[in-house]
Scaffold this motif. Structure first.
Motif, PDB file in Angstrom:
ATOM      1  N   SER A 162       0.790  -1.135   0.088  1.00  0.00           N
ATOM      2  CA  SER A 162      -0.246   0.193   0.025  1.00  0.00           C
ATOM      3  C   SER A 162       0.941   1.244  -0.065  1.00  0.00           C
ATOM      4  N   GLY A 163       2.146   0.980   0.526  1.00  0.00           N
ATOM      5  CA  GLY A 163       3.049   2.252   0.475  1.00  0.00           C
ATOM      6  C   GLY A 163       2.692   3.177   1.724  1.00  0.00           C
ATOM      7  N   ARG A 164       2.084   2.846   2.534  1.00  0.00           N
ATOM      8  CA  ARG A 164       1.767   3.697   3.863  1.00  0.00           C
ATOM      9  C   ARG A 164       2.701   3.971   4.578  1.00  0.00           C
ATOM     10  N   GLY A 165       3.908   3.784   4.254  1.00  0.00           N
ATOM     11  CA  GLY A 165       5.286   4.445   4.996  1.00  0.00           C
ATOM     12  C   GLY A 165       5.591   3.989   6.434  1.00  0.00           C
ATOM     13  N   GLY A 166       4.705   3.120   6.937  1.00  0.00           N
ATOM     14  CA  GLY A 166       4.694   2.626   8.535  1.00  0.00           C
ATOM     15  C   GLY A 166       3.738   1.452   8.683  1.00  0.00           C
ATOM     16  N   HIS A 167       3.713   1.023  10.104  1.00  0.00           N
ATOM     17  CA  HIS A 167       2.891   0.080  10.387  1.00  0.00           C
ATOM     18  C   HIS A 167       1.915   0.452  11.363  1.00  0.00           C
ATOM     19  N   ALA A 168       1.486   1.768  11.347  1.00  0.00           N
ATOM     20  CA  ALA A 168       0.445   2.011  12.248  1.00  0.00           C
ATOM     21  C   ALA A 168      -1.043   1.264  11.813  1.00  0.00           C
ATOM     22  N   HIS A 169      -1.126   1.007  10.541  1.00  0.00           N
ATOM     23  CA  HIS A 169      -2.256   0.259  10.179  1.00  0.00           C
ATOM     24  C   HIS A 169      -2.255  -1.181  10.556  1.00  0.00           C
ATOM     25  N   ILE A 170      -1.294  -1.658  10.768  1.00  0.00           N
ATOM     26  CA  ILE A 170      -1.041  -3.282  11.689  1.00  0.00           C
ATOM     27  C   ILE A 170      -1.372  -3.007  13.217  1.00  0.00           C
ATOM     28  N   HIS A 171      -1.000  -2.163  13.688  1.00  0.00           N
ATOM     29  CA  HIS A 171      -1.562  -2.026  15.064  1.00  0.00           C
ATOM     30  C   HIS A 171      -3.114  -1.909  15.120  1.00  0.00           C
ATOM     31  N   VAL A 172      -3.733  -1.116  14.408  1.00  0.00           N
ATOM     32  CA  VAL A 172      -5.144  -0.990  14.374  1.00  0.00           C
ATOM     33  C   VAL A 172      -5.721  -2.757  14.084  1.00  0.00           C
ATOM     34  N   LEU A 173      -5.163  -3.378  12.960  1.00  0.00           N
ATOM     35  CA  LEU A 173      -5.460  -4.718  12.445  1.00  0.00           C
ATOM     36  C   LEU A 173      -5.561  -5.491  13.931  1.00  0.00           C
ATOM     37  N   MET A 174      -4.286  -5.329  14.646  1.00  0.00           N
ATOM     38  CA  MET A 174      -4.216  -6.223  15.820  1.00  0.00           C
ATOM     39  C   MET A 174      -5.170  -5.960  16.809  1.00  0.00           C
ATOM     40  N   ASP A 175      -5.389  -4.603  17.135  1.00  0.00           N
ATOM     41  CA  ASP A 175      -6.449  -4.283  18.242  1.00  0.00           C
ATOM     42  C   ASP A 175      -7.975  -4.985  17.708  1.00  0.00           C
ATOM     43  N   THR A 176      -8.094  -4.552  16.547  1.00  0.00           N
ATOM     44  CA  THR A 176      -9.464  -5.170  16.058  1.00  0.00           C
ATOM     45  C   THR A 176      -9.745  -6.560  16.454  1.00  0.00           C
ATOM     46  N   HIS A 177      -8.731  -7.395  16.211  1.00  0.00           N
ATOM     47  CA  HIS A 177      -8.821  -8.720  16.676  1.00  0.00           C
ATOM     48  C   HIS A 177      -8.505  -9.057  17.994  1.00  0.00           C
ATOM     49  N   GLY A 178      -8.360  -8.034  18.655  1.00  0.00           N
ATOM     50  CA  GLY A 178      -8.247  -8.268  20.278  1.00  0.00           C
ATOM     51  C   GLY A 178      -7.349  -8.847  20.708  1.00  0.00           C
ATOM     52  N   TYR A 179      -6.198  -8.616  19.768  1.00  0.00           N
ATOM     53  CA  TYR A 179      -4.822  -9.127  20.043  1.00  0.00           C
ATOM     54  C   TYR A 179      -3.838  -8.298  21.222  1.00  0.00           C
ATOM     55  N   ASP A 180      -3.567  -8.913  22.202  1.00  0.00           N
ATOM     56  CA  ASP A 180      -2.803  -8.275  23.167  1.00  0.00           C
ATOM     57  C   ASP A 180      -1.537  -8.611  23.694  1.00  0.00           C
ATOM     58  N   GLY A 181      -1.168  -9.550  22.732  1.00  0.00           N
ATOM     59  CA  GLY A 181       0.359 -10.148  23.005  1.00  0.00           C
ATOM     60  C   GLY A 181       1.445  -9.177  22.570  1.00  0.00           C
ATOM     61  N   ARG A 182       2.724  -9.826  22.731  1.00  0.00           N
ATOM     62  CA  ARG A 182       3.778  -8.953  22.351  1.00  0.00           C
ATOM     63  C   ARG A 182       3.961  -8.832  20.700  1.00  0.00           C
ATOM     64  N   ARG A 183       4.293  -7.580  20.443  1.00  0.00           N
ATOM     65  CA  ARG A 183       4.430  -6.956  19.204  1.00  0.00           C
ATOM     66  C   ARG A 183       5.691  -6.339  18.953  1.00  0.00           C
ATOM     67  N   GLU A 184       6.423  -6.846  17.999  1.00  0.00           N
ATOM     68  CA  GLU A 184       7.802  -6.445  17.356  1.00  0.00           C
ATOM     69  C   GLU A 184       7.528  -5.863  16.022  1.00  0.00           C
ATOM     70  N   PHE A 185       7.982  -4.913  15.505  1.00  0.00           N
ATOM     71  CA  PHE A 185       8.063  -4.459  14.029  1.00  0.00           C
ATOM     72  C   PHE A 185       9.507  -4.556  13.540  1.00  0.00           C
ATOM     73  N   LEU A 186       9.997  -4.805  12.536  1.00  0.00           N
ATOM     74  CA  LEU A 186      11.204  -4.598  11.913  1.00  0.00           C
ATOM     75  C   LEU A 186      11.100  -3.827  10.856  1.00  0.00           C
ATOM     76  N   ASP A 187      11.309  -2.569  10.945  1.00  0.00           N
ATOM     77  CA  ASP A 187      10.835  -1.979   9.641  1.00  0.00           C
ATOM     78  C   ASP A 187      12.161  -1.591   8.845  1.00  0.00           C
ATOM     79  N   GLY A 188      12.088  -2.054   7.593  1.00  0.00           N
ATOM     80  CA  GLY A 188      13.248  -1.925   6.632  1.00  0.00           C
ATOM     81  C   GLY A 188      13.661  -3.324   6.020  1.00  0.00           C
ATOM     82  N   ASP A 189      14.550  -3.419   5.379  1.00  0.00           N
ATOM     83  CA  ASP A 189      14.960  -4.563   4.659  1.00  0.00           C
ATOM     84  C   ASP A 189      15.143  -5.776   5.300  1.00  0.00           C
ATOM     85  N   SER A 190      14.497  -6.830   5.421  1.00  0.00           N
ATOM     86  CA  SER A 190      14.736  -8.076   6.083  1.00  0.00           C
ATOM     87  C   SER A 190      16.057  -8.655   5.976  1.00  0.00           C
ATOM     88  N   LYS A 191      16.478  -8.653   4.915  1.00  0.00           N
ATOM     89  CA  LYS A 191      17.949  -9.023   4.795  1.00  0.00           C
ATOM     90  C   LYS A 191      18.894  -8.381   5.855  1.00  0.00           C
TER      91      LYS A 191
END
Length: 177
Positions: free
Chosen positions: A60-89
């Motif tokens: 989507s080119g959203r530039g960050g992971h804020a939309h993923i926090h919303v998705l997790m919250d919508t599903h009631g996920y309250d576990g540990r979240r870690e984001f690796l922003d950038g090239d996976s390599k």
């Protein structure tokens, strides 16, 4: 052809029939695969998402992971979240050694070149616990013809326990002994 239908069906079935507490995803994009895991892995308590959050891999080119926090919250996920922003390599190796053997399930759906896919598979493998698996998406995608060979070369050197699903864009699953 819906390129994600077989992936989503496999993830849902796997999460319903196997205990998945820890999930690592490379190529989260808009969160479609993550949403399937959130909806079906009832014991999920640890999620690590890696993405560049740009549009160069069909995202989507959203530039960050804020939309993923919303998705997790919508599903009631309250576990540990870690984001690796950038090239996976570069970002996935930072999880070693403290998360070695942690993940029951890892999805690799990031860099779709042979070299990038192989780097992701190699980097994720030590993070998967014995009995867990790595799912490699798009092995039949017409725009990425080298991914099937990439998966074949990867499993040839690491495990005999694997399966290939040829529906849609295809996926390979490698089970860690």
């Amino acid at each position: 052809m819906n390129g994600n239908a077989s992936l989503y069906a496999w993830l849902a079935g796997h999460c319903r029939t196997h205990v998945v507490r820890s999930y690592l995803e490379i190529g989260t994009r808009d969160g479609g695969s993550l949403e399937v895991v959130l909806a079906n892995a009832r014991q999920l308590s640890d999620v690590v998402c890696c993405d560049t959050w740009g549009s160069h891999y069909g995202g989507s080119g959203r530039g960050g992971h804020a939309h993923i926090h919303v998705l997790m919250d919508t599903h009631g996920y309250d576990g540990r979240r870690e984001f690796l922003d950038g090239d996976s390599k570069a970002t996935v190796p930072t999880l070693m050694p403290h998360l070695a053997g942690t993940f029951e399930l890892a999805l690799v759906d990031g860099d779709h070149s042979y070299a990038g896919g192989m780097a992701d598979l190699v980097n994720v493998w030590p993070l998967v616990r014995p009995g867990g698996c790595v799912v490699f998406h798009d092995i039949r995608h017409p725009a990425h013809p080298d991914l099937a060979q990439c998966f074949a070369d990867f499993v040839d050197k690491r495990t005999k326990s694997h399966e290939i699903i040829t529906d849609d864009y295809g996926l390979g699953i490698a089970w860690k002994p």
